[in-house]
Design a protein around this motif. Structure first.
Motif, short mmCIF file in Angstrom:
data_model
loop_
_atom_site.label_atom_id
_atom_site.label_comp_id
_atom_site.label_asym_id
_atom_site.label_seq_id
_atom_site.Cartn_x
_atom_site.Cartn_y
_atom_site.Cartn_z
N PHE A 83 -20.86 40.20 70.01
CA PHE A 83 -21.42 40.92 68.86
C PHE A 83 -22.89 41.20 69.17
CE2 PHE A 83 -18.48 38.44 65.81
CZ PHE A 83 -17.51 39.43 65.87
N GLY A 84 -23.34 42.43 68.94
CA GLY A 84 -24.75 42.76 69.17
C GLY A 84 -25.34 43.47 67.98
N THR A 85 -26.50 43.02 67.55
CA THR A 85 -27.14 43.62 66.38
C THR A 85 -28.66 43.58 66.49
OG1 THR A 85 -27.36 43.44 63.94
CG2 THR A 85 -27.06 41.38 65.15
N PRO A 86 -29.34 44.54 65.86
CA PRO A 86 -30.79 44.36 65.68
C PRO A 86 -31.00 43.34 64.56
CG PRO A 86 -30.05 46.45 64.72
CD PRO A 86 -28.84 45.82 65.36
N VAL A 87 -32.11 42.64 64.60
CA VAL A 87 -32.45 41.74 63.49
C VAL A 87 -33.10 42.57 62.38
CG1 VAL A 87 -33.88 39.78 62.78
CG2 VAL A 87 -32.76 39.75 65.01
N PRO A 121 -36.94 36.48 65.03
CA PRO A 121 -35.48 36.51 64.84
C PRO A 121 -34.98 35.82 63.57
CG PRO A 121 -36.07 34.96 66.57
CD PRO A 121 -37.34 35.65 66.18
N GLY A 122 -35.90 35.12 62.87
CA GLY A 122 -35.52 34.50 61.60
C GLY A 122 -34.37 33.53 61.76
N SER A 123 -33.44 33.60 60.83
CA SER A 123 -32.36 32.61 60.86
C SER A 123 -31.04 33.23 61.32
CB SER A 123 -32.20 32.01 59.46
OG SER A 123 -32.06 33.04 58.53
N ILE A 124 -31.13 34.24 62.18
CA ILE A 124 -29.90 34.95 62.55
C ILE A 124 -28.88 34.04 63.24
CG2 ILE A 124 -30.81 35.92 64.74
CD1 ILE A 124 -29.13 38.49 63.81
N GLU A 125 -29.35 33.15 64.10
CA GLU A 125 -28.37 32.29 64.81
C GLU A 125 -27.68 31.35 63.83
OE1 GLU A 125 -29.76 30.47 68.43
OE2 GLU A 125 -30.49 32.38 69.22
N LYS A 126 -28.48 30.81 62.91
CA LYS A 126 -27.91 29.91 61.90
C LYS A 126 -26.86 30.65 61.06
CE LYS A 126 -29.96 27.63 58.20
NZ LYS A 126 -31.23 27.35 57.56
N ARG A 127 -27.19 31.89 60.72
CA ARG A 127 -26.24 32.67 59.91
C ARG A 127 -24.97 32.97 60.68
NH1 ARG A 127 -27.42 37.37 56.69
NH2 ARG A 127 -25.65 36.50 55.60
#
Ligand SMILES: Cc1cc2nc3c(=O)[nH]c(=O)nc-3n(C[C@H](O)[C@H](O)[C@H](O)COP(=O)(O)O)c2cc1C
Length: 167
Positions: A76-80, A113-119
């Protein structure tokens, strides 16, 4: 192993990495397209898209030609956007169930990147999450080639983990 790179990109950074990964490991590539995508620039780009991200909107998607669940490994690939993924992924996660799938996530950001990995971890708790990789505006970066190289190495590492993964 049947492998897919499934991504969204607003300005081309995530697309650059998605193509690099797909080319390197010989994966199929699918770009998510919202039905109504307005291309804002400057400040308005952050206002409207940021609002959509914060409100966790679920934009309608253009039809996806591939059978996503037929793949063994999906990148999965996304911009933050506002510390999370782009809203098209809200739609994706509502419509498809990735339980048991091998998943690797990459994201492009401008330094926060904020909390993207956690999400991602929370959203994909029933999948087999193999790893993450973040890239800082690779398309515009002086370290573009370095970041592409990192993408290639990471992609092979994910393939290796997927091959060993027996969950
Ligand atoms: C609406 C919006 C919100 C963003 N929020 C963040 C953020 O929270 N943290 C960050 O580091 N970059 C943020 N960015 C910058 C993008 O994540 C970054 O430029 C990324 O590389 C763009 O990828 P793309 O070219 O594939 O669209 C934001 C960009 C937009 C348009």
């Amino acid at each position: 192993m049947k492998t897919l790179v499934l991504f969204y990109s607003y300005e081309g950074n995530t697309e650059l990495i998605a193509s690099e990964i797909a080319k390197t490991i010989g994966a199929d590539q699918v770009r998510l397209h919202p039905r109504e995508e307005k291309h804002y620039t400057g400040f308005m780009k952050y206002v409207w898209n940021g609002k959509s991200a914060v409100m966790r909107e679920k934009p309608e998607l253009e039809p996806i030609e591939k059978d996503l669940l037929s793949y063994d490994l999906i990148f999965f690939g996304t911009p933050v956007w506002a510390g999370s993924w782009a809203p098209v992924f809200n739609t994706l996660f509502e419509r498809w169930n990735f339980t048991g799938k091998k998943i690797a996530c990459f994201y492009c950001h401008a330094g926060g990147p904020g909390s993207i990995e956690k999400r991602f971890r929370r959203e994909l708790s029933t999948a087999s999450l193999l790893g993450f990789c973040g890239f800082v505006d690779p398309l515009w970066s002086k370290k573009r080639e370095e970041q592409k190289q990192r993408a290639r190495e990471w992609a092979w590492e994910m393939v290796r983990l997927a091959t060993q993964d027996k969950r």
